[in-house]
Design an enzyme around this catalytic site. Structure first.
Site, PDB file in Angstrom:
ATOM      1  N   HIS A   1      -5.605  -1.287   4.928  1.00  0.00           N
ATOM      2  CA  HIS A   1      -5.290   0.149   4.926  1.00  0.00           C
ATOM      3  C   HIS A   1      -6.512   0.903   5.452  1.00  0.00           C
ATOM      4  CE1 HIS A   1      -3.586   3.771   2.418  1.00  0.00           C
ATOM      5  NE2 HIS A   1      -4.365   4.207   3.387  1.00  0.00           N
TER       6      HIS A   1
ATOM      7  N   THR B   1       0.857  -1.174   0.000  1.00  0.00           N
ATOM      8  CA  THR B   1       0.000   0.000   0.000  1.00  0.00           C
ATOM      9  C   THR B   1       0.898   1.230   0.000  1.00  0.00           C
ATOM     10  OG1 THR B   1      -2.052   0.926   0.851  1.00  0.00           O
ATOM     11  CG2 THR B   1      -0.424   0.312   2.507  1.00  0.00           C
TER      12      THR B   1
ATOM     13  N   CYS C   1      -3.381   7.618   7.666  1.00  0.00           N
ATOM     14  CA  CYS C   1      -3.960   6.276   7.630  1.00  0.00           C
ATOM     15  C   CYS C   1      -2.977   5.276   8.253  1.00  0.00           C
ATOM     16  CB  CYS C   1      -4.207   5.827   6.201  1.00  0.00           C
ATOM     17  SG  CYS C   1      -5.315   6.899   5.286  1.00  0.00           S
TER      18      CYS C   1
END
Lengths: 161, 206
Positions: A47, A24, A30
Protein backbone atom coordinates in the site's frame (compact mmCIF):
# COMPACT_ATOMS: atom_id res chain seq x y z
CA UNK A 1 4.68 -16.53 7.95
CA UNK A 2 1.23 -16.34 9.45
CA UNK A 3 -1.50 -18.26 7.70
CA UNK A 4 -4.48 -16.02 8.23
CA UNK A 5 -5.99 -12.71 7.40
CA UNK A 6 -3.40 -9.98 7.23
CA UNK A 7 -4.20 -6.30 7.29
CA UNK A 8 -1.91 -3.89 5.50
CA UNK A 9 -1.78 -0.30 6.78
CA UNK A 10 -0.88 2.79 4.82
CA UNK A 11 2.74 2.68 3.64
CA UNK A 12 3.14 -0.98 4.51
CA UNK A 13 3.46 -4.42 2.87
CA UNK A 14 2.53 -7.93 3.95
CA UNK A 15 2.76 -11.33 2.34
CA UNK A 16 1.81 -14.91 3.04
CA UNK A 17 1.87 -18.32 1.40
CA UNK A 18 -0.61 -21.14 0.82
CA UNK A 19 -3.81 -19.78 2.30
CA UNK A 20 -5.36 -16.77 3.95
CA UNK A 21 -6.03 -13.25 2.73
CA UNK A 22 -4.19 -9.96 2.62
CA UNK A 23 -6.36 -6.85 2.73
CA UNK A 24 -5.95 -3.09 2.70
CA UNK A 25 -8.84 -0.72 3.43
CA UNK A 26 -10.02 2.47 1.79
CA UNK A 27 -7.34 3.23 -0.77
CA UNK A 28 -7.91 6.85 -1.79
CA UNK A 29 -5.14 8.46 -3.77
CA UNK A 30 -2.87 5.66 -2.53
CA UNK A 31 -2.29 2.53 -4.62
CA UNK A 32 -2.50 -1.11 -3.65
CA UNK A 33 -0.22 -3.47 -5.59
CA UNK A 34 -0.60 -7.24 -5.35
CA UNK A 35 1.95 -9.84 -6.43
CA UNK A 36 0.90 -13.46 -6.76
CA UNK A 37 3.17 -16.33 -7.70
CA UNK A 38 0.67 -19.10 -8.56
CA UNK A 39 3.20 -21.92 -8.38
CA UNK A 40 4.22 -21.15 -4.81
CA UNK A 41 0.85 -19.63 -3.87
CA UNK A 42 2.87 -16.75 -2.56
CA UNK A 43 0.94 -13.50 -2.39
CA UNK A 44 1.71 -9.99 -1.21
CA UNK A 45 0.00 -6.63 -0.98
CA UNK A 46 1.78 -3.28 -0.87
CA UNK A 47 0.00 0.00 0.00
CA UNK A 48 1.97 3.00 -1.26
CA UNK A 49 1.14 6.61 -0.61
CA UNK A 50 3.55 8.72 -2.67
CA UNK A 51 5.43 8.29 -5.96
CA UNK A 52 9.10 8.48 -5.08
CA UNK A 53 11.40 8.37 -2.11
CA UNK A 54 13.42 11.58 -2.03
CA UNK A 55 15.29 11.22 1.26
CA UNK A 56 17.74 8.29 1.19
CA UNK A 57 17.70 8.16 5.01
CA UNK A 58 13.93 7.77 5.22
CA UNK A 59 13.40 4.28 6.68
CA UNK A 60 9.81 3.97 5.44
CA UNK A 61 10.49 2.18 2.15
CA UNK A 62 6.91 0.95 1.68
CA UNK A 63 5.50 4.48 1.74
CA UNK A 64 6.78 5.19 -1.78
CA UNK A 65 6.06 3.50 -5.10
CA UNK A 66 9.66 3.25 -6.28
CA UNK A 67 11.32 1.98 -3.11
CA UNK A 68 8.25 -0.02 -2.06
CA UNK A 69 7.92 -2.07 -5.22
CA UNK A 70 11.64 -2.80 -5.34
CA UNK A 71 11.70 -3.88 -1.70
CA UNK A 72 8.66 -6.10 -2.21
CA UNK A 73 10.39 -7.77 -5.17
CA UNK A 74 13.55 -8.27 -3.12
CA UNK A 75 11.70 -9.77 -0.15
CA UNK A 76 9.49 -12.09 -2.18
CA UNK A 77 12.37 -13.20 -4.38
CA UNK A 78 14.08 -14.36 -1.20
CA UNK A 79 11.05 -16.60 -0.67
CA UNK A 80 11.36 -18.00 -4.17
CA UNK A 81 9.08 -15.73 -6.19
CA UNK A 82 9.80 -15.84 -9.91
CA UNK A 83 9.09 -12.47 -11.52
CA UNK A 84 8.16 -13.79 -14.96
CA UNK A 85 5.26 -15.90 -13.70
CA UNK A 86 4.09 -13.48 -11.01
CA UNK A 87 0.66 -11.91 -11.52
CA UNK A 88 0.55 -8.19 -10.77
CA UNK A 89 -2.63 -6.23 -10.10
CA UNK A 90 -3.09 -2.63 -9.00
CA UNK A 91 -5.96 -0.55 -7.60
CA UNK A 92 -6.51 2.96 -6.20
CA UNK A 93 -5.10 6.28 -7.33
CA UNK A 94 -8.41 8.12 -7.07
CA UNK A 95 -8.89 11.85 -7.09
CA UNK A 96 -11.00 12.45 -4.00
CA UNK A 97 -11.52 16.22 -4.21
CA UNK A 98 -11.63 18.73 -7.03
CA UNK A 99 -10.72 22.28 -6.15
CA UNK A 100 -11.91 24.86 -8.66
CA UNK A 101 -9.06 26.95 -10.00
CA UNK A 102 -6.41 24.55 -8.72
CA UNK A 103 -6.03 21.77 -11.23
CA UNK A 104 -2.92 20.40 -9.59
CA UNK A 105 -4.51 19.74 -6.24
CA UNK A 106 -5.26 16.12 -5.54
CA UNK A 107 -3.73 14.64 -8.67
CA UNK A 108 -1.32 12.71 -6.47
CA UNK A 109 -3.36 9.60 -7.33
CA UNK A 110 -2.55 9.98 -10.99
CA UNK A 111 1.13 10.57 -10.24
CA UNK A 112 1.18 7.51 -8.01
CA UNK A 113 -0.32 5.36 -10.77
CA UNK A 114 2.19 6.66 -13.32
CA UNK A 115 5.12 5.90 -11.03
CA UNK A 116 3.84 2.41 -10.14
CA UNK A 117 3.56 1.58 -13.85
CA UNK A 118 6.97 3.02 -14.64
CA UNK A 119 8.72 1.04 -11.90
CA UNK A 120 6.92 -2.19 -12.80
CA UNK A 121 7.91 -1.71 -16.43
CA UNK A 122 11.53 -1.15 -15.44
CA UNK A 123 11.33 -4.34 -13.41
CA UNK A 124 9.79 -6.11 -16.42
CA UNK A 125 6.63 -7.05 -14.60
CA UNK A 126 3.41 -6.83 -16.56
CA UNK A 127 0.22 -5.55 -14.91
CA UNK A 128 -2.49 -8.12 -15.65
CA UNK A 129 -5.41 -6.11 -14.25
CA UNK A 130 -6.02 -2.69 -12.78
CA UNK A 131 -8.78 -0.58 -11.28
CA UNK A 132 -7.43 2.93 -10.92
CA UNK A 133 -8.60 6.54 -11.14
CA UNK A 134 -12.13 7.73 -10.52
CA UNK A 135 -13.22 9.64 -7.45
CA UNK A 136 -13.92 6.92 -4.93
CA UNK A 137 -12.07 4.92 -2.28
CA UNK A 138 -11.44 1.19 -2.71
CA UNK A 139 -10.75 -1.73 -0.41
CA UNK A 140 -8.47 -4.34 -1.99
CA UNK A 141 -8.23 -7.98 -0.95
CA UNK A 142 -6.00 -10.78 -2.21
CA UNK A 143 -7.01 -14.38 -1.60
CA UNK A 144 -3.74 -16.25 -1.37
CA UNK A 145 -5.27 -19.70 -1.90
CA UNK A 146 -6.65 -18.76 -5.32
CA UNK A 147 -4.89 -15.54 -6.36
CA UNK A 148 -8.26 -13.83 -6.66
CA UNK A 149 -8.23 -10.05 -6.10
CA UNK A 150 -11.45 -8.40 -4.93
CA UNK A 151 -12.17 -4.66 -5.02
CA UNK A 152 -14.86 -3.32 -2.73
CA UNK A 153 -16.30 0.18 -3.16
CA UNK A 154 -19.35 1.85 -1.72
CA UNK A 155 -22.47 1.71 -3.87
CA UNK A 156 -20.98 -0.61 -6.51
CA UNK A 157 -20.92 -4.37 -6.73
CA UNK A 158 -17.73 -6.18 -5.74
CA UNK A 159 -15.30 -6.47 -8.58
CA UNK A 160 -12.88 -9.32 -9.30
CA UNK A 161 -9.69 -8.16 -10.92
CA UNK B 1 12.04 26.92 10.94
CA UNK B 2 11.97 25.32 14.34
CA UNK B 3 9.34 22.64 13.99
CA UNK B 4 9.85 20.01 11.34
CA UNK B 5 6.62 18.19 11.92
CA UNK B 6 3.33 18.46 13.82
CA UNK B 7 4.58 16.02 16.42
CA UNK B 8 7.42 18.37 17.34
CA UNK B 9 4.93 20.63 19.11
CA UNK B 10 5.45 20.65 22.85
CA UNK B 11 2.70 20.83 25.46
CA UNK B 12 2.74 24.60 25.64
CA UNK B 13 2.46 24.93 21.87
CA UNK B 14 -0.36 22.40 21.75
CA UNK B 15 -2.07 24.35 24.51
CA UNK B 16 -1.93 27.48 22.43
CA UNK B 17 -3.40 25.63 19.45
CA UNK B 18 -6.13 24.35 21.75
CA UNK B 19 -6.83 27.87 22.98
CA UNK B 20 -7.26 29.32 19.50
CA UNK B 21 -9.19 26.25 18.35
CA UNK B 22 -11.56 26.74 21.23
CA UNK B 23 -12.38 30.23 20.00
CA UNK B 24 -12.54 29.03 16.40
CA UNK B 25 -14.96 26.21 17.18
CA UNK B 26 -17.18 28.44 19.30
CA UNK B 27 -17.51 30.79 16.33
CA UNK B 28 -18.38 27.76 14.23
CA UNK B 29 -21.02 26.76 16.78
CA UNK B 30 -22.55 30.24 16.69
CA UNK B 31 -22.72 30.11 12.90
CA UNK B 32 -24.35 26.68 13.03
CA UNK B 33 -26.81 27.90 15.63
CA UNK B 34 -27.90 30.82 13.43
CA UNK B 35 -28.30 28.52 10.48
CA UNK B 36 -30.32 25.86 12.31
CA UNK B 37 -32.17 28.30 14.54
CA UNK B 38 -31.35 26.02 17.43
CA UNK B 39 -29.19 26.30 20.49
CA UNK B 40 -25.73 24.95 19.62
CA UNK B 41 -22.98 24.74 22.20
CA UNK B 42 -19.52 23.34 21.84
CA UNK B 43 -17.26 21.51 24.27
CA UNK B 44 -13.66 22.64 24.80
CA UNK B 45 -11.76 21.00 21.97
CA UNK B 46 -8.88 18.63 22.33
CA UNK B 47 -6.20 19.24 19.76
CA UNK B 48 -4.33 16.07 18.99
CA UNK B 49 -1.54 15.23 16.64
CA UNK B 50 -2.26 11.72 15.44
CA UNK B 51 -1.13 9.26 12.81
CA UNK B 52 -3.44 8.25 9.97
CA UNK B 53 -4.92 5.16 11.59
CA UNK B 54 -5.38 6.81 14.97
CA UNK B 55 -7.26 9.69 13.33
CA UNK B 56 -9.50 7.26 11.43
CA UNK B 57 -10.26 5.40 14.68
CA UNK B 58 -11.03 8.63 16.55
CA UNK B 59 -13.59 9.69 13.97
CA UNK B 60 -15.14 6.38 12.97
CA UNK B 61 -14.49 3.24 10.93
CA UNK B 62 -12.13 3.11 8.00
CA UNK B 63 -14.79 1.99 5.47
CA UNK B 64 -17.58 4.12 6.94
CA UNK B 65 -19.31 6.36 4.42
CA UNK B 66 -19.03 10.05 5.38
CA UNK B 67 -19.46 13.41 3.72
CA UNK B 68 -16.36 15.57 3.75
CA UNK B 69 -15.86 19.18 2.76
CA UNK B 70 -12.38 20.39 1.98
CA UNK B 71 -11.19 23.99 1.73
CA UNK B 72 -7.71 25.02 0.77
CA UNK B 73 -5.99 27.85 2.66
CA UNK B 74 -3.51 30.14 0.95
CA UNK B 75 -1.85 33.55 1.37
CA UNK B 76 0.01 33.90 4.71
CA UNK B 77 -1.04 30.44 5.85
CA UNK B 78 -1.04 27.51 3.44
CA UNK B 79 -2.82 24.30 4.18
CA UNK B 80 -6.10 22.44 4.25
CA UNK B 81 -9.24 22.52 6.34
CA UNK B 82 -11.40 19.42 6.37
CA UNK B 83 -14.83 18.95 7.93
CA UNK B 84 -16.30 15.47 8.15
CA UNK B 85 -20.01 14.76 8.64
CA UNK B 86 -21.12 11.52 10.16
CA UNK B 87 -24.69 10.39 9.64
CA UNK B 88 -26.10 11.59 12.99
CA UNK B 89 -24.93 15.19 12.69
CA UNK B 90 -25.84 15.26 8.98
CA UNK B 91 -29.41 14.20 9.76
CA UNK B 92 -29.71 16.77 12.52
CA UNK B 93 -28.67 19.46 10.06
CA UNK B 94 -30.69 18.16 7.09
CA UNK B 95 -33.83 17.63 9.17
CA UNK B 96 -33.75 21.28 10.06
CA UNK B 97 -32.65 22.72 6.73
CA UNK B 98 -34.53 20.67 4.17
CA UNK B 99 -36.98 18.76 6.34
CA UNK B 100 -35.69 15.30 5.44
CA UNK B 101 -33.45 12.69 6.97
CA UNK B 102 -31.62 9.80 5.34
CA UNK B 103 -30.77 6.20 6.24
CA UNK B 104 -27.37 6.37 4.64
CA UNK B 105 -25.17 8.78 2.75
CA UNK B 106 -25.54 6.67 -0.37
CA UNK B 107 -29.15 7.90 -0.60
CA UNK B 108 -28.26 11.59 -0.55
CA UNK B 109 -29.79 13.66 -3.32
CA UNK B 110 -28.27 16.77 -4.86
CA UNK B 111 -30.13 19.13 -2.53
CA UNK B 112 -29.03 17.36 0.65
CA UNK B 113 -25.49 17.09 -0.62
CA UNK B 114 -25.19 20.80 -1.38
CA UNK B 115 -26.81 21.67 1.95
CA UNK B 116 -24.14 19.65 3.77
CA UNK B 117 -21.38 21.15 1.67
CA UNK B 118 -22.62 24.62 2.53
CA UNK B 119 -22.81 23.85 6.25
CA UNK B 120 -19.33 22.32 6.19
CA UNK B 121 -18.08 25.42 4.43
CA UNK B 122 -19.74 27.74 6.94
CA UNK B 123 -18.21 25.86 9.85
CA UNK B 124 -14.76 25.99 8.27
CA UNK B 125 -15.05 29.67 7.29
CA UNK B 126 -16.19 30.82 10.72
CA UNK B 127 -13.40 28.82 12.33
CA UNK B 128 -10.80 30.32 10.01
CA UNK B 129 -12.19 33.85 10.43
CA UNK B 130 -11.80 33.68 14.18
CA UNK B 131 -8.37 32.23 13.67
CA UNK B 132 -7.16 35.02 11.35
CA UNK B 133 -8.33 37.70 13.78
CA UNK B 134 -6.59 36.06 16.72
CA UNK B 135 -3.34 35.27 15.00
CA UNK B 136 -3.28 38.36 12.82
CA UNK B 137 -2.74 36.64 9.49
CA UNK B 138 -4.43 36.90 6.13
CA UNK B 139 -5.88 33.62 4.90
CA UNK B 140 -7.62 33.16 1.56
CA UNK B 141 -10.01 30.24 1.27
CA UNK B 142 -10.78 28.27 -1.86
CA UNK B 143 -14.25 27.32 -3.04
CA UNK B 144 -15.27 24.23 -1.03
CA UNK B 145 -15.04 20.79 -2.55
CA UNK B 146 -17.00 17.85 -1.16
CA UNK B 147 -17.24 14.12 -1.52
CA UNK B 148 -19.23 11.17 -0.22
CA UNK B 149 -16.63 8.51 0.39
CA UNK B 150 -15.02 6.06 2.78
CA UNK B 151 -13.55 7.84 5.79
CA UNK B 152 -10.20 6.13 5.31
CA UNK B 153 -9.95 7.26 1.70
CA UNK B 154 -10.76 10.85 2.59
CA UNK B 155 -8.07 11.04 5.24
CA UNK B 156 -5.44 9.82 2.78
CA UNK B 157 -5.83 13.17 0.98
CA UNK B 158 -4.15 15.35 3.62
CA UNK B 159 -1.79 12.49 4.53
CA UNK B 160 -0.58 12.31 0.93
CA UNK B 161 -0.61 16.08 0.44
CA UNK B 162 1.91 16.56 3.26
CA UNK B 163 3.40 13.10 3.02
CA UNK B 164 6.87 14.41 2.27
CA UNK B 165 6.78 16.55 5.44
CA UNK B 166 4.92 14.56 8.06
CA UNK B 167 2.94 11.38 8.72
CA UNK B 168 0.66 13.13 11.20
CA UNK B 169 -2.63 15.01 11.17
CA UNK B 170 -3.92 17.67 13.53
CA UNK B 171 -7.39 16.74 14.71
CA UNK B 172 -9.56 19.23 16.55
CA UNK B 173 -11.85 17.06 18.58
CA UNK B 174 -14.86 18.87 20.02
CA UNK B 175 -18.51 18.04 20.55
CA UNK B 176 -21.34 20.07 19.17
CA UNK B 177 -24.21 20.01 21.64
CA UNK B 178 -27.38 20.75 19.71
CA UNK B 179 -30.31 21.26 22.09
CA UNK B 180 -28.81 18.81 24.53
CA UNK B 181 -27.75 16.08 22.09
CA UNK B 182 -24.03 15.55 21.59
CA UNK B 183 -22.45 15.13 18.17
CA UNK B 184 -18.77 14.60 17.69
CA UNK B 185 -17.27 16.84 15.07
CA UNK B 186 -14.69 15.94 12.50
CA UNK B 187 -12.69 19.09 12.03
CA UNK B 188 -9.10 18.95 10.87
CA UNK B 189 -6.86 21.94 10.49
CA UNK B 190 -3.76 21.18 8.50
CA UNK B 191 -1.37 24.05 7.95
CA UNK B 192 1.81 23.09 6.15
CA UNK B 193 4.85 23.00 8.40
CA UNK B 194 6.17 26.45 7.42
CA UNK B 195 2.74 27.91 8.23
CA UNK B 196 2.56 26.07 11.56
CA UNK B 197 5.88 27.67 12.50
CA UNK B 198 4.67 31.11 11.51
CA UNK B 199 1.42 30.68 13.50
CA UNK B 200 3.31 29.75 16.65
CA UNK B 201 5.86 32.52 16.11
CA UNK B 202 3.15 35.13 15.78
CA UNK B 203 1.57 33.89 18.97
CA UNK B 204 4.94 34.27 20.68
CA UNK B 205 5.43 30.66 21.75
CA UNK B 206 8.16 29.63 19.35
Amino acid sequence: MAEKDLKVGIGDMKFTRGSGTVITYALGSCIGITFYDPVLKLGSLLHIMLPNKTDPNDPRVFKYADSGIREMIRKLSAFGMVKSRTIVKIAGGAKMFDIKGNMDFGNIGQRNAAMVKKVLMEERMRISAEDTGGAYARTMLLDVATGDVIIRTVGRPEKHL
Amino acid sequence: MKLKSYEDMNLQELDVMKEISSIGTSHAATALSKLLQKEVRISIPEVSVLGYEETVNQIGNIEELVVATLVQMSNEINGLMLFIFKMDLANEVLGRLIGRTYQSFSELDELAYSALEEVGNIIICSYVNAFTQLVGVEIDLSVPSSTVNMLGGILTVPIAEYGYETDKLMYINAEFIIEGTKFSDGLLMLPDIASLNSILERLGVL
